[in-house]
Design an enzyme around this catalytic site. Structure first.
Site, PDB file in Angstrom:
ATOM      1  N   SER A  58      79.270 -67.629  18.477  1.00  0.00           N
ATOM      2  CA  SER A  58      80.325 -68.224  17.657  1.00  0.00           C
ATOM      3  C   SER A  58      79.845 -69.554  17.084  1.00  0.00           C
ATOM      4  O   SER A  58      78.800 -70.060  17.449  1.00  0.00           O
ATOM      5  CB  SER A  58      81.576 -68.442  18.510  1.00  0.00           C
ATOM      6  OG  SER A  58      82.120 -67.202  18.881  1.00  0.00           O
ATOM      7  N   HIS A  60      79.513 -69.994  13.750  1.00  0.00           N
ATOM      8  CA  HIS A  60      78.942 -69.740  12.422  1.00  0.00           C
ATOM      9  C   HIS A  60      79.984 -69.189  11.455  1.00  0.00           C
ATOM     10  O   HIS A  60      79.639 -68.724  10.368  1.00  0.00           O
ATOM     11  CB  HIS A  60      77.795 -68.736  12.521  1.00  0.00           C
ATOM     12  CG  HIS A  60      76.747 -69.106  13.509  1.00  0.00           C
ATOM     13  ND1 HIS A  60      76.018 -70.262  13.384  1.00  0.00           N
ATOM     14  CD2 HIS A  60      76.319 -68.509  14.651  1.00  0.00           C
ATOM     15  CE1 HIS A  60      75.175 -70.344  14.405  1.00  0.00           C
ATOM     16  NE2 HIS A  60      75.349 -69.296  15.183  1.00  0.00           N
ATOM     17  N   HIS A 222      71.412 -73.502  14.415  1.00  0.00           N
ATOM     18  CA  HIS A 222      71.923 -74.049  15.663  1.00  0.00           C
ATOM     19  C   HIS A 222      71.336 -75.425  15.895  1.00  0.00           C
ATOM     20  O   HIS A 222      71.383 -75.947  16.985  1.00  0.00           O
ATOM     21  CB  HIS A 222      71.549 -73.165  16.858  1.00  0.00           C
ATOM     22  CG  HIS A 222      71.798 -71.728  16.655  1.00  0.00           C
ATOM     23  ND1 HIS A 222      70.867 -70.880  16.111  1.00  0.00           N
ATOM     24  CD2 HIS A 222      72.890 -70.976  16.900  1.00  0.00           C
ATOM     25  CE1 HIS A 222      71.375 -69.663  16.055  1.00  0.00           C
ATOM     26  NE2 HIS A 222      72.587 -69.683  16.515  1.00  0.00           N
TER      27      HIS A 222
END
Ligand SMILES: Nc1ncnc2c1ncn2[C@@H]1O[C@H](COP(=O)(O)OP(=O)(O)O)[C@@H](O)[C@H]1O
Ligand SMILES: Nc1ncnc2c1ncn2[C@@H]1O[C@H](COP(=O)(O)OP(=O)(O)O)[C@@H](O)[C@H]1O
Ligand SMILES: [Mg+2]
Ligand SMILES: [Mg+2]
Ligand SMILES: [Mg+2]
Ligand SMILES: [Mg+2]
Lengths: 335, 212, 335, 212
Positions: A58, A60, A222
Site C-alpha cells: 500500500s 502507492h 519507496h
C-alpha cells in the site's frame, strides 16, 4: 518531531483505508469474504476468462487497488505500506476470480513481492489452478540495460496492467494474455525524480534525507536511492535528463507511436506535471515520435513524496488496441 | 537441559521484545538503502509469532510451535522478511519433526535449517548484502562450536557473534545486484537492515536459551 | 530558502502549464485562437445550447480547466495563480461557446472573480449576448449561515458545475440551467482543513505559517485563514468536526440522499482521504443518510497544500439525474 | 508646470519601480489575511502599465496614456486589483478627456477619479479593510490641500501621508465582511495588503511629480 498526517492509528492505516475504499466504490469492488486484503472486481471476472491478479504494498494509491475493474485487473492483493501482501490474500484473489482459464499474476519486481506471489502460485498449483507470472520492470534507473529483469516495477505498471486487463477482457487465452503483458512491459520505460520524502503512517518520520536544494534522479517509489543526487534543476532540464535516459535505451525511430504517463509521486501538483508534459511533448515531436495518448496525474504514488516520473510506452497495433480497450475501475476509467 | 514447548514460546516472546526495542534503528537502516520499513515489518512479524505461539495449548510439540510462528509471521507481514522468516520457521519445524522436546543438537539442527530455509527462499548468495550474510555464518559457527563440544548456549552465543561480524561486513559490500545495484558505491558503508535484524533475532535466541 | 518545485520560470508557470495541458488533451480541449487563456471544449458547444463558462485562478487543478468537456463546462477562463482571469479571456470563452441560447457564468465567489466576470458580462451585453451568473458559495466556514451569499466557493464547485453542465448538455433553456445551478449550489456544503502551506511558483515561499503540530479548520483554498487553529487531531476527530459543522447547517433527515466528495488540497494522499471517507460513510449511515456516489481524490487543490475537504451535496431526483448525466472532460469522466 | 504625456509615462515607470521593490512585503502581508499574491499581481500590473504606456507615440494624450495603462494592467493581472486599478485609470482618463497636457487641477481631478473608480468597481465602504481605506482619504487630502492653495506636489504629498494613515488604520479593523469575515479578531493587527500597496503607488506618484 513527527510529520503531519490525517490518520487515526498508523498501524491500522491500511485496514481503515480499505474500509473507506469499499465504502466509496461499492459498484466496482468488494473484498473477498473472510479475506479483507483481497479486493475483487464486481464486473470483470467471468467463466472462461483469464483472471488478472495484481498486487503489492500500500501507499502507492491509486496503484494497485484502484486499477481493479472491468477491462483491467480482476483482483488485487493489498499489502502493508510498502510491503508485499502475504501469500494468503493473493491465493484468495486468484480463487475468487478464477474462471477456469488460468490466472495471471502481474506486479512490480521486488524481492518481497516475488517471494510472496511465488509462494501463492505454489499453493494454487496444489489446487490445480494454473498461474503465470509477469513482473513489471520499467524503472530504467534501477539496473543497467543488460539486466532488465532486475529492474523494479514503478509507474509503468499502469501500461502493463492495462494491456493485460484488455487482453483478458477480450477472452484471450492465458498464453496470449501472458505474451501481451510481457510485450507491454518490454515496451515500457520509466524514470523518476524525487524532491522530498514521504513518511510511513506508522513512523511519521521522513523515509530519507535530502538537502533543501537537492533532488534525486532515479529514486524508487519507496524512497530507494536512485542513480545520482544533484542540485534541483528546472523542469525542462529534469525532463531532458529523463527523456535522454529513456531515449538512450528505447531508441525510438521517427514514426514510432507512444503513450505517455507523467506521474506525480504524491505531492507534486498537476501544474508542475503539465509543465513537464509540455517539454515531453516537445521532445517527442522533435524526435518524430507520435503521441497516441497522454495521462497526467497521480497514478503511482509514494504516499506524499514530492517528485514525478515519466513513462513512455511504445505502441504497435496490438498494444494500442489494448490501451484503447475500455476499462472501468474504482479509481480509473478509460476508453 | 532440553527445550520444551514452553521454552520455545518464551524464546519467541524474547525475540519479539528485542525486535520491538530495535524497531526504530532497523527502520532507519532500511531508510538509507531501502524503504524504511524493516523495523515495522519485523516488529509486526515477531509480535504475531509471539501471540500465535503463546495461544498454543500444552500439547503442541516444537514443530507445531515453529509452524504456528511461520504462519503468523507470514500473514502479518508479507514483505521480504515474511516469506524468509516464515520459511525459516517451517524448516526448523520440519527439522525437528516428531520430537516432543528438543535436545541441544536438535536446536542446532533447527537453527541450521532456518538459515538454509532463508537461503532457499531468497536465493541470495553471500556478499549480496542481505540477511544471508548474517544467517549463514551464524549457522556455520553454531555447527562448528557444537562439533567442537560446546554447549547449546555457547554454540548460540558463537552464532550471535558470527552474525554480528557478518552483518558488520555488509558495510563493505557494494550492492551489485537487485534493488540497490545502481547505488554502486553509495551503498558502501551501510549495514544491511535484514542482516542487522538477524543479529538481534539470533542474539535474543541465544540469550533466551542461555541457561538451556 | 525557497521551496522546491519542478518549474522553469515561476512567472511563466501558467503559460507553460497550459501548453502541457493542450498537448496532453488534444481530443478534449483547445485554446481560442489568439486567446491562450480561453480553453474551450471540442465536443460540448453547439447551436441552441446554453454555453457554460467557468473559470478562476490557476493552482487548483483539475479545477477549473480540467472540467471542460462534453456534459460539463463548455469553456474555462484561466487566471494567474490564485488570481481571477481578466475580462478579455472570459469574453473570448463566451463568444467561442455561444450557441445562441445564452451564456451561464459559474465560478467561486471571490471579490476578484466577481469584478472580472462582471466586467466581462457587461462587455458581452454590449454585443447582445445574454449572460447569467451563478456564484458557488459552498465553503461553510467562510461566513455565518445567515450570510451564505458571502461564502467562498471551494471544492463544492465540482457538484455545482456538474449540475449546470448536465442541464446545458440536455439543451435546457437558460432559465432552467440557471435555476438548476443555483439549486445545486444551495445543496452543497464544504469544510476543509489545512495542515501545511503551499507556495506560489513565483515566490516559492510558504504562503502561510503553521506550527508543526497544528492544523487550521476552515482554511480557504488559497490559504486564507479559517475559523480556528488547533492541534492536529486524528482522522476521525477531524471528520467528526467537519461533519458536525455541515450537519448543523444542512440538517439532513433520515432518508436524504447525498453525494460525497473527499478532496485533497494537494499533497494529502489517497490513503488519508480514504481513511477519512471511512468515517464519513459511518457518520452518514448513522444519520440515516443514503450515499448515492462518492468521489475521493484531487479535485480542487491548492497547489501542494496539505489538507483535505469534505463536501456533501444533497440530491433530489433532479440533482441526482444531473449528477448521473455522463460527462467526458480532459481531467474527469463520469456517468 | 504642466504634466505632459512624457511625465505621465515617467510616473507609471516610477510606480512600477516602487512596486517591484515592495513586492515581497506585499505578498507577505497578503499571506497573513489573504492568498499571498498581492505583490505579484501589483508588480505584473504596473510592469505591464509601464511597458504599454512607454510604447505609446508622442501624439498620445493623457487620456490615451491612462487608457493604455488600464487595459495593460487589467489583462496582465485579473485578480482583485486588476479591475480596481484598471477602473481607476479609465476614470482618470475620462476625467481629463480632451486635454493635451494636465495642469495641477487636472491631475488632482484625475487622482480623485481614480479613488472614485476603485470605489465604484469594488463597492467597498471605508472600514472594510481594503485599499479604499487608503485611496479615499488620499483623494480627500489632495482635494483639501489643493483647495487650500497647495501646489500639486504638496497636494500629492498630503495624499500620500493620508494614504499612509489610512492604511495603518486598517490594522484596527476586524474584517467583518467577505473573505476575512470569519477571521474575526484574528484579522486585527494586520495591515490590508491592498491599502499598503496603495500607499506605495500614491507615494511614488507624488515623488515622481514632486517637481511638477
Ligand atoms: N532474496 C533475499 N534473500 C535474503 N534476504 C533478503 C532477500 N531480499 C531481501 N532480503 C532482506 O530483507 C531485508 C529487507 O526486508 P524488509 O525491509 O522487511 O522488506 P522490503 O524490502 O520488502 O521492504 C533486506 O535488508 C535483506 O536483508
Ligand atoms: N471590493 C473591493 N474593493 C476595494 N478593494 C478591494 C476589494 N476587494 C479586494 N480589495 C483589495 O484587494 C486586495 C487584494 O488584492 P490581490 O491580492 O491582488 O487580489 P486577490 O484578493 O484576488 O488575491 C485586498 O487587500 C484589498 O485591499
Ligand atoms: Mg517494504
Ligand atoms: Mg524494507
Ligand atoms: Mg489572488
Ligand atoms: Mg491576494
Amino acid at each position: 518531531m513527527q510529520t503531519k498526517k490525517i490518520v487515526n492509528d498508523g498501524a491500522r492505516a491500511v485496514e481503515e483505508m480499505l474500509q473507506g475504499v469499499l465504502a466509496a466504490h461499492p459498484r466496482h469492488i468488494r473484498a473477498v469474504e473472510g479475506s479483507p486484503r483481497s479486493i475483487v472486481s464486481l464486473n470483470g471476472p467471468r467463466p472462461g476468462k483469464v483472471g488478472l491478479v495484481i498486487g503489492g504494498g500500500s501507499g502507492h494509491e491509486p496503484t494497485f487497488l484502484g486499477f481493479v475493474g472491468k477491462g483491467l485487473a480482476d483482483a488485487c492483493a493489498v499489502g502493508n505500506v510498502f510491503a508485499s501482501p502475504p501469500p494468503d490474500p493473493i491465493v484468495e484473489c486468484a480463487k475468487a476470480v478464477d474462471g477456469g482459464a488460468g490466472i495471471l499474476f502481474a506486479y512490480g519486481n521486488y524481492a518481497g513481492d516475488v517471494m510472496n506471489f511465488d509462494m501463492a502460485a505454489e499453493m494454487l498449483a496444489m489446487e490445480d489452478i494454473e498461474v503465470r507470472t509477469v513482473l513489471s520492470t520499467d524503472d530504467v534507473a534501477s539496473a543497467p540495460p543488460g539486466e532488465r529483469e532486475k529492474r523494479r516495477g514503478v509507474a509503468g505498471n499502469f501500461f502493463v496492467f492495462k494491456a493485460g486487463g484488455a487482453a483478458a477482457d477480450r477472452m484471450l487465452p492465458l498464453d496470449e494474455c501472458e505474451r501481451i503483458l510481457r510485450k507491454a512491459n518490454d515496451q515500457t520505460y520509466t524514470v523518476g525524480v524525487a524532491l522530498a520524502p514521504c513518511s510511513l503512517p506508522q513512523t511519521r518520520r521522513p523515509n530519507f534525507e535530502i538537502g533543501p536544494d537537492e533532488m534525486e534522479i532515479g529514486m524508487g517509489i519507496h524512497g530507494e536511492p536512485g542513480v545520482e543526487r544533484g542540485p534541483l534543476r528546472t523542469a525542462d532540464e529534469i525532463v531532458d535528463d529523463i527523456i535522454d535516459k529513456i531515449f538512450a535505451e528505447m531508441a525510438p525511430s521517427r514514426g514510432d507511436r507512444v503513450a505517455v504517463l507523467v506521474n506525480s509521486l504524491g505531492s507534486t501538483p498537476l501544474m508542475e506535471l503539465y509543465i513537464m508534459n509540455r517539454r515531453v511533448a516537445a521532445r517527442l515531436a522533435d524526435r518524430g515520435v507520435e503521441t497516441h495518448a497522454t495521462w497526467v496525474g497521480n497514478y503511482c504514488t509514494s504516499l506524499e513524496m514530492a517528485g514525478a516520473s515519466i513513462t513512455l510506452h511504445r505502441l504497435d497495433g496490438e498494444l494500442q488496441s489494448m490501451l484503447d480497450h475500455p476499462c472501468d475501475c474504482a479509481m480509473f476509467r478509460a476508453g | 537441559m532440553t527445550i520444551s514447548t514452553d521454552r520455545l514460546k518464551a524464546m519467541f516472546a524474547a525475540i519479539a521484545v528485542a525486535i520491538e526495542a530495535d524497531k526504530d534503528r532497523l527502520c532507519a537502516l532500511d531508510g538509507v538503502i531501502g524503504d524504511a520499513d524493516h523495523g515495522i515489518a519485523m516488529d509486526l512479524g515477531f509480535a504475531a509469532a509471539r501471540d500465535a505461539t503463546a495461544a498454543l495449548g500444552d500439547d503442541a510439540d516444537p514443530t507445531v510451535v515453529f509452524n504456528a510462528a511461520a504462519k503468523a509471521f507470514l500473514n502479518a507481514v508479507g514483505a521480504s522478511c515474511g516469506p524468509l522468516y516464515a520459511t525459516a520457521f517451517m524448516r526448523a519445524g520440519a527439522a525437528v519433526k516428531g520430537k516432543a522436546k528438543l535436545e541441544a543438537d536438535d536446536m542446532v539442527d533447527a537453527f541450521a535449517a532456518m538459515a538454509k530455509g532463508i537461503q532457499d527462499r531468497g536465493k541470495a548468495e553471500p556478499g549480496e548484502k542481505t540477511m544471508i550474510d548474517a544467517w549463514l555464518p551464524a549457522a556455520e559457527a553454531a555447527r562448528q562450536a557444537r562439533a567442537a563440544g560446546a554447549s547449546l548456549p555457547a554454540a548460540l552465543a558463537a552464532a550471535a557473534d558470527a552474525a554480528e561480524q557478518g552483518a558488520e561486513a555488509t558495510r563493505n559490500f557494494a550492492a551489485t545486484k537487485g534493488r540497490a545495484a545502481r547505488l554502486g558505491d553509495r551503498s558502501l558503508g551501510h549495514v544491511d537492515p535484514g542482516a542487522a535484524s538477524a543479529v538481534t533475532v539470533i542474539r535474543s535466541m541465544a540469550d533466551s536459551l542461555a541457561d538451556a
